[in-house]
Scaffold this active site. Structure first.
Site, PDB file in Angstrom:
ATOM      1  N   SER A  30      -2.139   5.114  -0.258  1.00 61.41           N
ATOM      2  CA  SER A  30      -0.998   5.575  -1.047  1.00 61.41           C
ATOM      3  C   SER A  30      -1.101   7.063  -1.401  1.00 61.41           C
ATOM      4  O   SER A  30      -0.079   7.731  -1.565  1.00 61.41           O
ATOM      5  CB  SER A  30      -0.881   4.735  -2.320  1.00 61.41           C
ATOM      6  OG  SER A  30      -2.096   4.769  -3.040  1.00 61.41           O
ATOM      7  N   THR A  31      -2.319   7.599  -1.524  1.00 59.69           N
ATOM      8  CA  THR A  31      -2.475   9.023  -1.850  1.00 59.69           C
ATOM      9  C   THR A  31      -2.282   9.876  -0.590  1.00 59.69           C
ATOM     10  O   THR A  31      -1.559  10.885  -0.618  1.00 59.69           O
ATOM     11  CB  THR A  31      -3.865   9.288  -2.477  1.00 59.69           C
ATOM     12  OG1 THR A  31      -4.170   8.225  -3.381  1.00 59.69           O
ATOM     13  CG2 THR A  31      -3.895  10.601  -3.214  1.00 59.69           C
ATOM     14  N   ASP A  83      -7.888  12.876   2.941  1.00 58.66           N
ATOM     15  CA  ASP A  83      -7.831  11.413   2.843  1.00 58.66           C
ATOM     16  C   ASP A  83      -8.103  10.985   1.399  1.00 58.66           C
ATOM     17  O   ASP A  83      -8.709  11.736   0.632  1.00 58.66           O
ATOM     18  CB  ASP A  83      -8.899  10.804   3.785  1.00 58.66           C
ATOM     19  CG  ASP A  83      -8.594   9.360   4.151  1.00 58.66           C
ATOM     20  OD1 ASP A  83      -7.690   8.747   3.542  1.00 58.66           O
ATOM     21  OD2 ASP A  83      -9.271   8.831   5.055  1.00 58.66           O
ATOM     22  N   LYS A  96     -14.613   3.678   0.804  1.00 60.25           N
ATOM     23  CA  LYS A  96     -13.286   3.711   1.390  1.00 60.25           C
ATOM     24  C   LYS A  96     -13.028   2.380   2.101  1.00 60.25           C
ATOM     25  O   LYS A  96     -13.929   1.592   2.315  1.00 60.25           O
ATOM     26  CB  LYS A  96     -13.145   4.878   2.378  1.00 60.25           C
ATOM     27  CG  LYS A  96     -13.021   6.211   1.657  1.00 60.25           C
ATOM     28  CD  LYS A  96     -12.776   7.383   2.571  1.00 60.25           C
ATOM     29  CE  LYS A  96     -11.612   7.255   3.515  1.00 60.25           C
ATOM     30  NZ  LYS A  96     -10.315   7.002   2.844  1.00 60.25           N
ATOM     31  N   GLY A  97     -11.763   2.155   2.423  1.00 64.15           N
ATOM     32  CA  GLY A  97     -11.434   0.947   3.169  1.00 64.15           C
ATOM     33  C   GLY A  97     -10.634  -0.073   2.391  1.00 64.15           C
ATOM     34  O   GLY A  97     -10.359  -1.158   2.901  1.00 64.15           O
ATOM     35  N   GLY A  98     -10.229   0.296   1.159  1.00 66.18           N
ATOM     36  CA  GLY A  98      -9.380  -0.611   0.391  1.00 66.18           C
ATOM     37  C   GLY A  98      -8.106  -0.968   1.144  1.00 66.18           C
ATOM     38  O   GLY A  98      -7.559  -2.058   0.978  1.00 66.18           O
ATOM     39  N   GLU A 105     -10.856   6.017   9.857  1.00 67.37           N
ATOM     40  CA  GLU A 105     -11.052   7.102   8.879  1.00 67.37           C
ATOM     41  C   GLU A 105     -12.420   7.749   9.051  1.00 67.37           C
ATOM     42  O   GLU A 105     -12.552   8.973   8.959  1.00 67.37           O
ATOM     43  CB  GLU A 105     -10.921   6.551   7.455  1.00 67.37           C
ATOM     44  CG  GLU A 105      -9.497   6.202   7.071  1.00 67.37           C
ATOM     45  CD  GLU A 105      -9.386   5.547   5.706  1.00 67.37           C
ATOM     46  OE1 GLU A 105      -8.289   5.621   5.128  1.00 67.37           O
ATOM     47  OE2 GLU A 105     -10.376   4.968   5.226  1.00 67.37           O
ATOM     48  N   LYS A 123     -10.797   7.559  -9.834  1.00 64.97           N
ATOM     49  CA  LYS A 123     -11.661   7.217  -8.679  1.00 64.97           C
ATOM     50  C   LYS A 123     -13.040   7.885  -8.770  1.00 64.97           C
ATOM     51  O   LYS A 123     -13.939   7.544  -8.023  1.00 64.97           O
ATOM     52  CB  LYS A 123     -10.982   7.654  -7.367  1.00 64.97           C
ATOM     53  CG  LYS A 123      -9.557   7.134  -7.157  1.00 64.97           C
ATOM     54  CD  LYS A 123      -9.552   5.692  -6.764  1.00 64.97           C
ATOM     55  CE  LYS A 123      -8.180   5.169  -6.388  1.00 64.97           C
ATOM     56  NZ  LYS A 123      -7.657   5.615  -5.140  1.00 64.97           N
TER      57      LYS A 123
HETATM   58  O1  LIG Z   1      -8.421   2.035   4.009  1.00 66.43           O
HETATM   59  C1  LIG Z   1      -7.923   2.754   3.163  1.00 66.43           C
HETATM   60  C2  LIG Z   1      -8.440   4.031   2.725  1.00 66.43           C
HETATM   61  O2  LIG Z   1      -9.825   4.126   2.712  1.00 66.43           O
HETATM   62  C3  LIG Z   1      -7.817   4.651   1.496  1.00 66.43           C
HETATM   63  O3  LIG Z   1      -8.036   6.009   1.596  1.00 66.43           O
HETATM   64  C4  LIG Z   1      -8.371   4.182   0.191  1.00 66.43           C
HETATM   65  O4  LIG Z   1      -8.303   2.785   0.123  1.00 66.43           O
HETATM   66  C5  LIG Z   1      -7.636   4.810  -0.997  1.00 66.43           C
HETATM   67  O5  LIG Z   1      -6.319   4.406  -0.984  1.00 66.43           O
HETATM   68  P1  LIG Z   1      -5.303   4.794  -2.120  1.00 66.43           P
HETATM   69  O6  LIG Z   1      -5.018   6.232  -2.008  1.00 66.43           O
HETATM   70  O7  LIG Z   1      -4.091   3.941  -1.830  1.00 66.43           O
HETATM   71  O8  LIG Z   1      -5.928   4.409  -3.435  1.00 66.43           O
END
Ligand SMILES: O=C[C@H](O)[C@H](O)[C@H](O)COP(=O)(O)O
EC number: 5.3.1.6
Length: 241
Positions: A30-31, A83, A96-98, A105, A123
């Site tokens: 999302s970011t 990222d 990472k990997g949520g 990545e 975070k």
């Molecule tokens: O697989 C997803 C990635 O590693 C994302 O960069 C991570 O999960 C952060 O995602 P968000 O910006 O949605 O919190």
């Protein structure tokens, strides 16, 4: 300011680091999606860059926003990757990997001269582990792989429940989540990871583990947006150390 606005602010700050002619890794989540959208605005205004997406979702976003794309087969390095992350510790170790994109990545981050992590400041944590650690696995032999992961956890003095990730969405609930590479993800709720490099090495040695969400020595800086404003924190050691 809500969380989404903070994420956009962090993305906008990272965009200031982009220069004409750069080859960019485009993160997932999302970011990172905000970064791709803002980059698209600059491209439409005449900026000349090319990107490598870290997931099919980001590829679609980048195409929709008009960001030209390439692959790591067509170019030999990336100037910078931007990222998100699920957790960042003061040593710049990441979880990472949520969103399930950790494999691409990590390949893209490793091919980049710099990796800028963009996030809301929730975070930034003193120690990794509250966010479940994603471990990308081959479905074949998963029982054996899980037992090997448990041994690796014990050797690294961590423990916690593991669960195969389920897909979300109206027609997907209950189905196993499948990554862009066709693998599954096991999420491990470890709470505290005292020595992330040690655990990363132990997990990487397991045959059924394709990749894990510990990013060690890859991030060069973090752009953290919070209620008090934006903090840009540079990692002191050079990339790879
Ligand atoms: O697989 C997803 C990635 O590693 C994302 O960069 C991570 O999960 C952060 O995602 P968000 O910006 O949605 O919190």
């Amino acid at each position: 300011m809500n969380m989404d606005q903070l994420k956009r602010q962090a993305a906008a700050r990272a965009l200031e680091e982009v220069r004409d002619g750069m080859q960019l890794g485009l993160g997932t989540g999302s970011t990172a999606k905000h970064f791709v959208e803002l980059l698209g605005e600059r491209v439409r205004a005449g900026l000349n860059v090319i990107g490598v997406p870290t997931s099919e979702a980001t590829r679609l976003d980048a195409e929709r926003c008009g960001v030209p794309l390439t692959t790591l087969d067509e170019i030999d390095h990336l100037d910078m990757t931007v990222d998100g992350a699920d957790e960042i510790d003061p040593e710049f170790n990441l979880i990472k990997g949520g969103g399930g994109a950790l494999l691409r990545e990590k390949i893209v981050a490793a091919a980049s001269d710099r990796m800028i992590v963009i996030a809301d400041d929730s975070k930034w944590v003193p120690m990794l582990g509250r966010f479940p650690l994603p471990i990308e696995v081959i479905p074949f032999g998963l029982g054996a792989t899980r037992r090997a992961i448990e041994k690796a956890f014990a050797a690294c003095s961590v423990s916690g429940q593991m669960a195969v990730r389920k897909a979300k969405g109206d027609d997907k609930d209950g189905h196993v989540f499948v990554t862009d590479g066709g693998h599954w993800i096991v999420d491990a709720q470890l709470e505290k990871i005292a020595d992330p490099p040690h655990l990363a090495t132990a997990l990487s040695a397991i045959p059924g583990v394709v990749e894990h969400g510990l990013f060690i020595g890859l991030a060069s800086s973090a752009v953290l947006a919070g209620g008090e404003g934006i903090r840009v924190i540079e990692r002191r050691k050079p990339k790879g150390d």
